[in-house]
Structure formats: C-alpha cells, structure tokens
Design an enzyme around this catalytic site. Structure first.
Site, mmCIF file in Angstrom:
data_model
loop_
_atom_site.group_PDB
_atom_site.id
_atom_site.type_symbol
_atom_site.label_atom_id
_atom_site.label_comp_id
_atom_site.label_asym_id
_atom_site.label_seq_id
_atom_site.Cartn_x
_atom_site.Cartn_y
_atom_site.Cartn_z
ATOM 1 N N GLY A 64 0.842 -1.198 0.000
ATOM 2 C CA GLY A 64 0.000 0.000 0.000
ATOM 3 C C GLY A 64 0.873 1.241 0.000
ATOM 4 O O GLY A 64 1.485 1.567 1.020
ATOM 5 N N GLY A 123 1.539 4.566 3.837
ATOM 6 C CA GLY A 123 2.398 3.432 3.518
ATOM 7 C C GLY A 123 3.747 3.864 2.983
ATOM 8 O O GLY A 123 4.793 3.323 3.374
ATOM 9 N N ASN A 176 -6.686 1.252 10.363
ATOM 10 C CA ASN A 176 -7.651 1.445 11.451
ATOM 11 C C ASN A 176 -8.764 0.401 11.368
ATOM 12 O O ASN A 176 -9.932 0.716 11.217
ATOM 13 C CB ASN A 176 -8.263 2.851 11.381
ATOM 14 C CG ASN A 176 -7.385 3.893 12.045
ATOM 15 O OD1 ASN A 176 -6.618 3.588 12.957
ATOM 16 N ND2 ASN A 176 -7.484 5.128 11.597
ATOM 17 N N SER A 195 -0.418 5.775 14.909
ATOM 18 C CA SER A 195 -0.927 7.137 15.043
ATOM 19 C C SER A 195 0.180 8.155 14.823
ATOM 20 O O SER A 195 1.317 7.954 15.228
ATOM 21 C CB SER A 195 -1.541 7.363 16.424
ATOM 22 O OG SER A 195 -1.987 8.696 16.555
ATOM 23 N N GLY A 196 -0.210 9.261 14.208
ATOM 24 C CA GLY A 196 0.738 10.344 13.973
ATOM 25 C C GLY A 196 0.569 10.971 12.615
ATOM 26 O O GLY A 196 1.256 11.943 12.284
ATOM 27 N N LYS A 227 -5.976 1.524 19.688
ATOM 28 C CA LYS A 227 -5.966 2.600 18.688
ATOM 29 C C LYS A 227 -7.369 3.178 18.506
ATOM 30 O O LYS A 227 -7.530 4.397 18.332
ATOM 31 C CB LYS A 227 -5.442 2.066 17.350
ATOM 32 C CG LYS A 227 -5.455 3.084 16.202
ATOM 33 C CD LYS A 227 -4.665 4.361 16.544
ATOM 34 C CE LYS A 227 -4.311 5.207 15.329
ATOM 35 N NZ LYS A 227 -5.422 5.639 14.503
ATOM 36 N N HIS A 270 -7.928 5.459 21.388
ATOM 37 C CA HIS A 270 -7.105 6.644 21.127
ATOM 38 C C HIS A 270 -7.865 7.618 20.244
ATOM 39 O O HIS A 270 -7.941 8.820 20.512
ATOM 40 C CB HIS A 270 -5.793 6.224 20.454
ATOM 41 C CG HIS A 270 -5.028 7.328 19.794
ATOM 42 N ND1 HIS A 270 -5.415 7.903 18.592
ATOM 43 C CD2 HIS A 270 -3.886 7.982 20.156
ATOM 44 C CE1 HIS A 270 -4.571 8.849 18.257
ATOM 45 N NE2 HIS A 270 -3.628 8.915 19.182
ATOM 46 N N ASN A 271 -8.456 7.113 19.159
ATOM 47 C CA ASN A 271 -9.175 7.984 18.237
ATOM 48 C C ASN A 271 -10.439 8.558 18.862
ATOM 49 O O ASN A 271 -10.819 9.696 18.569
ATOM 50 C CB ASN A 271 -9.521 7.215 16.955
ATOM 51 C CG ASN A 271 -8.313 7.004 16.064
ATOM 52 O OD1 ASN A 271 -7.176 7.083 16.512
ATOM 53 N ND2 ASN A 271 -8.539 6.718 14.803
ATOM 54 N N GLU A 273 -9.336 11.383 20.861
ATOM 55 C CA GLU A 273 -8.992 12.449 19.910
ATOM 56 C C GLU A 273 -10.246 13.218 19.485
ATOM 57 O O GLU A 273 -10.244 14.453 19.442
ATOM 58 C CB GLU A 273 -8.304 11.840 18.690
ATOM 59 C CG GLU A 273 -7.938 12.822 17.595
ATOM 60 C CD GLU A 273 -7.404 12.118 16.361
ATOM 61 O OE1 GLU A 273 -7.480 12.718 15.275
ATOM 62 O OE2 GLU A 273 -6.938 10.971 16.468
ATOM 63 N N LYS A 322 -14.972 8.708 10.551
ATOM 64 C CA LYS A 322 -14.494 7.578 9.758
ATOM 65 C C LYS A 322 -14.833 6.214 10.352
ATOM 66 O O LYS A 322 -14.523 5.192 9.766
ATOM 67 C CB LYS A 322 -12.986 7.693 9.563
ATOM 68 C CG LYS A 322 -12.566 8.912 8.749
ATOM 69 C CD LYS A 322 -11.062 8.946 8.564
ATOM 70 C CE LYS A 322 -10.630 10.150 7.741
ATOM 71 N NZ LYS A 322 -9.160 10.204 7.572
#
Length: 384
Positions: A10, A15, A103, A129-130, A183, A186-187, A190, A261
């Site tokens: 990807g 990627g 994700n 993440s980042g 994760k 985490h989102n 966020e 999303k």
C-alpha cells in the site's frame, strides 16, 4: 541480491512514509502497490535514493523477503484488507507474519487472526498514530496479537517509532485485537479533545468577542502550560494562518462540516456494549454527525438566535481550566473503557504502558499523559 527485512503493501501517503522511515533506519524494505504505477511513482520520487526495493507482483514481493516473511499492510480498513490478504496467501508459507497497520475494527482483527492461524500464518493487528508526518519521522505504534510473532517485528517497530524520555513509543499490548482496540479508543479520545477545542474556539469568538489574533494568542499560551499537547499546538497554528488568495483567516473559510471515519462511533458502541460511560466521546461523535446536516442547520439558524451573549469580562483563564478538566475527563473515560475491555476480552493491558507510548508521535500526545502514566504505575489496578 540481499533479501528485504520487511515488506510494506500500500503506497498511499501513510504506507509510503512508513516505508521511507523503515529504510532510513537501515532496514531493507520492499514495497508493493496493487497498481504498479503507484509503486513506480514512489520510486521515482524518493524510493531509489532511500533504498526501497520495488516489487511489481505479489510473487515478486514474497520472493524479496527474508523468512519468516514480515508484511505490513497499509491499506484502507475493511474489505480491502481481506482482499489483500487473499492475494498474499498463495505466496506465503507457515510462520510468515502479516501486520495490519490500518484502522481496522477490532472484531475484524480477531476474525482474521483466527482464520490465518488455521493456515499457519501469524497476524499482528497494529494501530499507527501520527498521520503522514508521524509515519515518516516517528509514529506511536500499538501492536497486539501473537507475542511470539511480535518479537520478529519488535526491533523494526522500536527503531521507527517516536521517542520520548520514556523510550520508544511502541510496545506489545496484548493478545488478539488489543492493538486495534487501543488505537480505536485513542481515536475516540482524539474526537473528544478536538470537540472541546472547537467549543473553546466558539466561546472565545462568539462569547468573549475575541478577534482571531487573540484566539491564536490564547491557544499559544495554553500550549505553554498544563493543557499543552499536539492538538492545542496545531489549534494555535491554524488560527494564525491567513488564506494567501483572499487574505482572510483560513478558519473562517473552511466549511463547518466533518465526517466520522468509524473509530469514534466504534468507541461509543464498544462502550455501550461493555457498560462504560464515555459521554465526552459520544457527544463529540454526535457533534460530528450533526455538523454534516448542513442544510438543516442552515435552515434552523434562520429562525433561531445562535450567538452567545456572554459577559465581555469573563476571565479567559476560566475557559482554560474548563478545557483542562474536559481533557482529563476524556482521557479518564478512554482509560476506563480500556480497563473494562482488557478484563472482558483478556487483553491484560498495562495502562501505564499505554499512556507511555501515547506520550510521543500520536495525535493525542500531551502533558496530561505523564500524569496518567504515573498514576497507573503507582497503582496498576486503578478502577478509574
């Protein structure tokens, strides 16, 4: 020709940047994309200089890799992950390792691991993440799955991850879908923090009547104190930027709609399933969905007064205190959900380590995470 240490599948921005990061750490990285033109474009831009190894078929990719093969998928979550795995499988052997760096929804991760285990293929669901800058220079990496498989990718992940005074922002989190669950939460956090900053912006502008320069100075000041973090930092940045074509403040020109999303919604649904209250996160998801109903909001605005009429002299530090408390609440809700999920799904999460790897590289990095890490280090069994 020397075999590559890892392959990245990807070549969209995430990627591509992750592959460049891996190559910059002196690991040999093979790259592949479903459309050969994309791979060729990456190689023409930076690939040859960076030392990437281009492959133009799944078979060539498999032949280019050391055993056990390590393949990191950086493709869109959902159907694309299953399709990519199906294309790879005929060219893999028992013991090879597939890493899903997207994700993905955590139930899909559990399903994929179980299906692949029957074929002797090991699977690591990994949150990254980042954003694109993090992928290139050092993200926060949240892997879960088979621990024995993880030891084969641990040196690479630690080398490419962000670093803080606590070390590399990466650690194995637990079995099964632990990485993707962490994760997801985490989102969710966020989402809540961004909503709080949006509401703070609105109160500064429509409540206190601040001009954009005053808003920028307020956020910049916040980023020097207890609320300091990446999201506050970029809020200060964006409120200082003028559109080069019109000269107007960029924030005033951006349409006030946002999509969600999936990860925010998934966090709320998971919390409902587990009986954990996450009101800050749920409200933020609702606000995003509401923002998408632009026509209805515009119609309502014609007949309803929406501007706040706050006392002009309200101290701005009161708002900073409210934002700080709200950030704490969002983190606390997320940690509470992780604690419950860890028990329910057998992840055995170390929440001090979760807070530690969130301290750098990721979107929700902030000074508050040092408090969380300390609290869970002192008492790993904190109920909340």
């Amino acid at each position: 020709m020397d075999k590559s240490d890892i392959g990245v599948v990807g070549m969209a921005v995430m990627g591509k940047n992750l592959a460049l990061n891996i190559a910059s750490r002196n690991y040999r990285c093979a790259v592949f994309n479903r459309t050969a033109e994309k791979t060729a474009q990456v190689m023409a831009e930076r690939g040859d200089a960076a030392g990437l190894v281009a492959t133009y078929s799944v078979r060539a990719l498999a032949k280019a890799l050391k055993r056990p093969r390590r393949l990191m998928l950086m493709v869109k979550a959902g159907k694309a992950v299953d399709e990519t795995i199906a294309h790879l499988l005929p060219h893999l052997e028992r013991g090879d390792i597939i890493i899903d760096g997207g994700n993905s929804h955590y139930p899909d991760t559990d399903r994929r691991q179980a299906e692949l285990a029957k074929k002797g293929i090991r699977f690591i669901g990994t949150g990254v993440s980042g954003g694109e800058e993090g992928a290139l220079h050092g993200p926060s990496i949240m892997p879960g799955g088979e621990r024995d498989a993880y030891r084969h990718v641990d040196p690479i992940f630690r080398a490419i991850a962000a670093r803080t005074d606590d070390g590399a922002c990466c650690t194995w989190l637990g079995k099964g879908s632990a990485g993707h669950f962490v994760k997801m939460v985490h989102n969710g956090i966020e989402y809540a923090m961004m909503q709080m900053l949006a509401e703070s912006y609105d109160l500064l502008r429509t409540g206190l009547g601040y001009d954009m320069a005053e808003v920028h100075n307020t956020f910049a000041k916040w980023n020097q104190g207890r609320t300091a973090g990446y999201l506050v930092e970029i809020s200060a940045l964006v409120t200082s930027y003028r559109d080069p074509q019109t000269g107007q403040w960029l924030v005033d020109l951006i349409q006030d709609t946002a999509a969600q999303k999936g990860t925010g919604k998934w966090t709320t649904v998971a919390a409902l399933d587990l009986g954990v209250p996450v009101p800050s996160i749920t409200t933020a998801v609702d606000a995003r969905i509401l923002s998408g109903h632009k026509a209805e909001r515009t119609a309502i605005a014609r007949v309803a007064a929406t501007k706040s009429h706050w006392v002009k002299g309200l101290p701005a530090h009161r708002l900073e205190g409210a934002a700080y408390a709200a950030f704490l609440a969002a983190y606390a809700q997320g940690m509470h959900l992780l604690s419950r999920a860890s028990h329910e799904y057998g992840y055995a999460l170390n929440l001090a380590q979760v807070a530690r790897i969130w301290k750098g590289g990721c979107i929700i990095r902030s000074r508050i995470l040092h408090l969380l890490k300390t609290a869970y280090t002192v008492n790993p069994r904190l109920p909340h």
